[in-house]
Design a protein around this motif. Structure first.
Motif, PDB file in Angstrom:
ATOM      1  N   GLY A   1      18.080 -25.588   9.092  1.00  0.00           N
ATOM      2  CA  GLY A   1      16.835 -25.150   8.477  1.00  0.00           C
ATOM      3  C   GLY A   1      15.586 -25.401   9.286  1.00  0.00           C
ATOM      4  N   LEU A   2      15.689 -26.129  10.389  1.00  0.00           N
ATOM      5  CA  LEU A   2      14.503 -26.501  11.152  1.00  0.00           C
ATOM      6  C   LEU A   2      14.471 -25.772  12.491  1.00  0.00           C
ATOM      7  N   SER A   3      13.828 -26.348  13.482  1.00  0.00           N
ATOM      8  CA  SER A   3      13.751 -25.724  14.806  1.00  0.00           C
ATOM      9  C   SER A   3      13.585 -26.818  15.850  1.00  0.00           C
ATOM     10  N   GLY A   4      13.556 -26.411  17.107  1.00  0.00           N
ATOM     11  CA  GLY A   4      13.379 -27.369  18.181  1.00  0.00           C
ATOM     12  C   GLY A   4      12.065 -28.120  18.120  1.00  0.00           C
ATOM     13  N   ARG A   5      11.114 -27.604  17.375  1.00  0.00           N
ATOM     14  CA  ARG A   5       9.810 -28.265  17.279  1.00  0.00           C
ATOM     15  C   ARG A   5       9.904 -29.649  16.662  1.00  0.00           C
ATOM     16  N   ILE A   6      10.950 -29.904  15.893  1.00  0.00           N
ATOM     17  CA  ILE A   6      11.076 -31.212  15.231  1.00  0.00           C
ATOM     18  C   ILE A   6      11.194 -32.343  16.253  1.00  0.00           C
ATOM     19  N   TRP A   7      11.612 -31.991  17.484  1.00  0.00           N
ATOM     20  CA  TRP A   7      11.786 -32.993  18.534  1.00  0.00           C
ATOM     21  C   TRP A   7      10.526 -33.223  19.367  1.00  0.00           C
TER      22      TRP A   7
ATOM     23  N   GLY B   1      21.907 -13.768  15.923  1.00  0.00           N
ATOM     24  CA  GLY B   1      23.041 -13.634  16.832  1.00  0.00           C
ATOM     25  C   GLY B   1      24.371 -13.603  16.099  1.00  0.00           C
ATOM     26  N   ALA B   2      25.442 -13.981  16.821  1.00  0.00           N
ATOM     27  CA  ALA B   2      26.792 -13.946  16.258  1.00  0.00           C
ATOM     28  C   ALA B   2      27.051 -15.189  15.406  1.00  0.00           C
ATOM     29  N   ALA B   3      27.911 -15.021  14.414  1.00  0.00           N
ATOM     30  CA  ALA B   3      28.261 -16.133  13.532  1.00  0.00           C
ATOM     31  C   ALA B   3      29.336 -17.001  14.168  1.00  0.00           C
ATOM     32  N   GLY B   4      29.469 -18.223  13.652  1.00  0.00           N
ATOM     33  CA  GLY B   4      30.558 -19.105  14.070  1.00  0.00           C
ATOM     34  C   GLY B   4      30.118 -20.162  15.065  1.00  0.00           C
ATOM     35  N   LEU B   5      30.665 -21.374  14.906  1.00  0.00           N
ATOM     36  CA  LEU B   5      30.276 -22.489  15.757  1.00  0.00           C
ATOM     37  C   LEU B   5      30.527 -22.204  17.228  1.00  0.00           C
ATOM     38  N   ASN B   6      31.682 -21.651  17.572  1.00  0.00           N
ATOM     39  CA  ASN B   6      31.974 -21.399  18.984  1.00  0.00           C
ATOM     40  C   ASN B   6      30.948 -20.472  19.622  1.00  0.00           C
TER      41      ASN B   6
ATOM     42  N   PRO C   1      13.171 -20.394   8.914  1.00  0.00           N
ATOM     43  CA  PRO C   1      14.383 -19.807   9.491  1.00  0.00           C
ATOM     44  C   PRO C   1      14.748 -18.495   8.812  1.00  0.00           C
ATOM     45  N   ALA C   2      15.609 -17.734   9.482  1.00  0.00           N
ATOM     46  CA  ALA C   2      16.128 -16.503   8.903  1.00  0.00           C
ATOM     47  C   ALA C   2      17.236 -16.829   7.905  1.00  0.00           C
TER      48      ALA C   2
ATOM     49  N   GLU D   1      22.570 -19.241   6.274  1.00  0.00           N
ATOM     50  CA  GLU D   1      23.913 -19.054   5.711  1.00  0.00           C
ATOM     51  C   GLU D   1      24.989 -19.356   6.746  1.00  0.00           C
ATOM     52  N   ARG D   2      24.763 -18.938   7.990  1.00  0.00           N
ATOM     53  CA  ARG D   2      25.751 -19.206   9.031  1.00  0.00           C
ATOM     54  C   ARG D   2      25.790 -20.689   9.384  1.00  0.00           C
ATOM     55  N   GLY D   3      24.641 -21.350   9.299  1.00  0.00           N
ATOM     56  CA  GLY D   3      24.621 -22.790   9.507  1.00  0.00           C
ATOM     57  C   GLY D   3      25.406 -23.525   8.436  1.00  0.00           C
ATOM     58  N   LEU D   4      25.281 -23.092   7.182  1.00  0.00           N
ATOM     59  CA  LEU D   4      26.064 -23.688   6.101  1.00  0.00           C
ATOM     60  C   LEU D   4      27.559 -23.450   6.313  1.00  0.00           C
ATOM     61  N   ASP D   5      27.915 -22.265   6.793  1.00  0.00           N
ATOM     62  CA  ASP D   5      29.323 -21.991   7.092  1.00  0.00           C
ATOM     63  C   ASP D   5      29.857 -22.995   8.113  1.00  0.00           C
TER      64      ASP D   5
END
Length: 261
Positions: free
Chosen positions: A22-28, A55-60, A169-170, A175-179
């Motif tokens: 839910g966040l972005s690189g700005r948190i760092w 982009g594409a879904a999935g951790l890999n 976030p989009a 949703e893909r992050g939750l997956d």
């Protein structure tokens, strides 16, 4: 697709920072400002977060996109969801990962038979359902859970809210992050990930239990564990200075800083 990356610092070892859901690189950015004199900090927006397209879904696919975008060996620092991406990078692209700092994350985030740590599956599904009903409130409530119990909660809340408001976030990315959080499981692979790794846990974390992180570090050939008292799920925010100092020490062992003669 090329991910959006903010780069802070112009010299020293490369550090890749991967944010949470839910966040972005700005948190760092506050942490990177402490490190920029000695390190090149790459603050990545994961797919569908910040300024990166879903982009594409999935951790890999996420892992490959991050590694391709960075394009050089580096030390990966992953927080929560970002920790899964860092672990995936070490497994799929070991030549590109010099070491890892895994912050408030678990090899398996879902609590189930054989895994006493993490979140209940119905909590993930409730979050997913809430996104469709009330995107903003659901995301805000989830993020606020991450800092409950921290003495620096007010500072952490401001950081999280500012990041969320400035760069929402989009929905596809969420949703893909939750997956990924629901499906990823590195428990059987930890013993084969032979990279220097520091697992950092907040003693008050309600999402990634410190005992689970300690057990994860113990299973890794070069794993080490650091528990931070009075921290919750965002120790790099609530305990920014000691976190920066410990990170410096870790990098010094893995990729020593070359000083000008």
């Amino acid at each position: 697709m090329t991910l959006h990356v903010r780069r802070v610092g112009e010299r020293g070892p490369d550090l890749v920072f991967l944010h949470g859901w839910g966040l972005s690189g700005r948190i760092w950015e506050p942490l990177a400002s402490r490190l920029k004199t000695d390190f090149r900090c790459h603050l990545v927006d994961l797919p569908g977060h910040g300024e990166s397209a879903p982009g594409a879904a999935g951790l890999n696919n996420w892992v490959d996109e991050v590694v391709d975008t960075i394009g050089r060996p580096a030390i990966y620092i992953g927080w929560s969801l970002g920790g899964l991406v860092a672990l995936g990078a070490a497994r799929r692209h070991p030549e590109q990962v010099q070491g890892m700092v895994l912050v408030a994350m678990l090899a398996r985030f879902i609590r189930e038979s054989g895994n006493d740590y993490g979140m209940k599956a119905n909590a993930i599904e409730a979050t997913r359902a809430g996104l469709a009903r009330d995107f903003s409130t659901t995301l805000s409530e989830f993020l606020m859970q991450q800092v409950l119990g921290e003495p620096g909660a007010a500072k952490a809340v401001r950081s999280l809210r500012n990041d969320l408001i400035d760069q929402p976030p989009a929905l596809d990315g969420l949703e893909r992050g939750l997956d990924i959080l629901f499906e990823a499981d590195f428990r059987e692979h930890l013993g084969a990930i032979n990279k220097p790794c520091l697992a950092v846990a907040g003693a008050r974390d309600r999402i990634a239990h410190p005992d689970g992180m300690a057990a994860m570090a113990e299973q890794m050939p070069q794993g080490d564990f650091w528990g931070i008292e009075r921290a919750a799920h965002a120790p790099f925010i609530s305990h920014e200075r000691p976190f920066a100092e410990r990170l410096r020490a870790f990098v010094a062992d893995v990729a020593p800083i070359e000083r000008d003669s």
